[in-house]
Design an enzyme around this catalytic site. Structure first.
Site, short mmCIF file in Angstrom:
data_model
loop_
_atom_site.label_atom_id
_atom_site.label_comp_id
_atom_site.label_asym_id
_atom_site.label_seq_id
_atom_site.Cartn_x
_atom_site.Cartn_y
_atom_site.Cartn_z
N THR A 1 41.92 60.33 44.12
CA THR A 1 40.16 61.02 44.09
C THR A 1 40.37 62.41 44.59
O THR A 1 40.58 62.68 45.67
CB THR A 1 39.47 60.30 45.11
OG1 THR A 1 39.23 58.56 44.37
CG2 THR A 1 37.78 60.94 44.04
N PHE B 1 38.00 65.64 44.69
CA PHE B 1 36.20 66.05 45.37
C PHE B 1 36.52 67.46 44.92
O PHE B 1 36.39 67.84 45.53
CB PHE B 1 36.33 65.23 46.41
CG PHE B 1 36.23 64.04 47.33
CD1 PHE B 1 35.47 63.15 47.58
CD2 PHE B 1 37.94 63.61 47.11
CE1 PHE B 1 35.87 61.84 47.54
CE2 PHE B 1 37.52 62.71 47.83
CZ PHE B 1 36.84 61.40 47.80
#
Length: 309
Positions: free
Chosen positions: A211, A213
């Protein structure tokens, strides 16, 4: 938002990992990830809470365990906490390598005065947490992105279980504390804090699950050695409008690393385009390209120029 709700105990990277992986981490690991901020004071950071989420993990990786971390209920609140000056920075998920973009983050970036101050890509390992056995599980709770990243594993191992979405993975873990027929997907820290066993480790469908960010700030960061620029634009409604834009970047030999569209919400079937490109907005060729881009589009906004992760 009450800044006193921040975690009073310093959470370290090692608190998030399984006992079998703790030998890969040391007490000095946080220094390797700490963001090079312009301030000597302790950073205050808003993240998608509660304590123990993957967003919390990312925030600790970026800022180090001595920073002040302030959990927020949703992504709206993270933006608001930075915009109103309650915290210096915000950490928001923007994209997963399996499930794709976080649409709300993209929409809020377009409308906010905040800038992207940096980015961090985090390896994500999901764990099935509960008091029972896999065969007994009737319901599985977690954040919708997390459930999506474990879809195939759940279909194979818990085919009869109902999948129930929660606001965060940590909130999911709290819900299964007193039952043997419910389970949650979350971090080791969440399981440890709620004193619930981990039934199965690493249940994500793809071991390369990551992921990305963004770090949000009111201020721009100084250019690094290698930089990336994120922007959003709106084309004219005519044949070849997007091609005209892409030719500008080709002419100036600018590499685009990402392009995607989002509904404008102004009228039906009108779309904003989000682009990531290699380089800083102050570099001569990129400045020329951006000036030409403004001439052939309805709207252009630089979301941020920041050092590459």
């Amino acid at each position: 938002m009450n800044i006193n709700k921040s975690n009073k105990k310093n959470i370290k990277l090692i608190d998030f990992v399984s006992p079998r992986e703790k030998n890969k981490y040391s007490e000095s690991d946080n220094k390797n990830f700490k963001l090079n901020t312009n301030s000597d004071s302790m950073a205050s950071v808003a993240y998608l809470g509660p304590i123990g989420t993957f967003s919390h993990f990312a925030a600790v990786k970026i800022f180090g365990d001595q920073s002040l971390f302030v959990p927020q209920q949703n992504i709206f609140d993270i933006f608001n906490a930075v915009e109103t000056g309650h915290v210096m920075y915000g950490v928001v998920p923007v994209e997963n390598s399996i499930e794709g973009s976080i649409n709300l983050t993209l929409d809020l970036l377009k409308d906010s005065d905040l800038t992207i101050y940096g980015e961090k890509t985090v390896n994500i390992s999901h764990n099935l947490i509960g008091n029972g056995k896999i065969a007994d599980i009737k319901e599985v709770f977690s954040h919708p992105q997390v459930l999506g990243q474990c879809r195939n594993w759940l279909r194979k191992n818990c085919p009869e279980a109902h999948l129930i979405e929660t606001s965060s993975s940590s909130a999911a873990v709290r819900r299964v504390k007193k039952t043997k027929t419910q389970a949650a997907i979350g971090t080791f820290l969440s399981a440890k804090m709620e004193k619930i066993p981990v039934i199965e480790e690493n249940i994500q469908d793809f071991k390369t699950n990551k992921t990305r960010f963004f770090i949000l700030s009111k201020e721009k960061i100084k250019p690094g050695k290698n930089n990336k620029t994120s922007l959003v634009f709106l084309c004219h409604d005519k044949p070849g409008a997007l091609v005209e834009v892409l030719k500008i970047f080709k002419k100036h030999e600018i590499n685009l690393t990402k392009i995607e569209s989002r509904p404008s919400k102004r009228k039906d079937w009108e779309y904003y385009f989000y682009i990531d490109l290699n380089g800083h907005e102050e570099e001569p060729e990129i400045k020329k390209a951006l000036e030409k881009l403004k001439q052939v589009t309805i709207y252009v906004k630089i979301l941020g120029s920041y050092p590459v992760n």
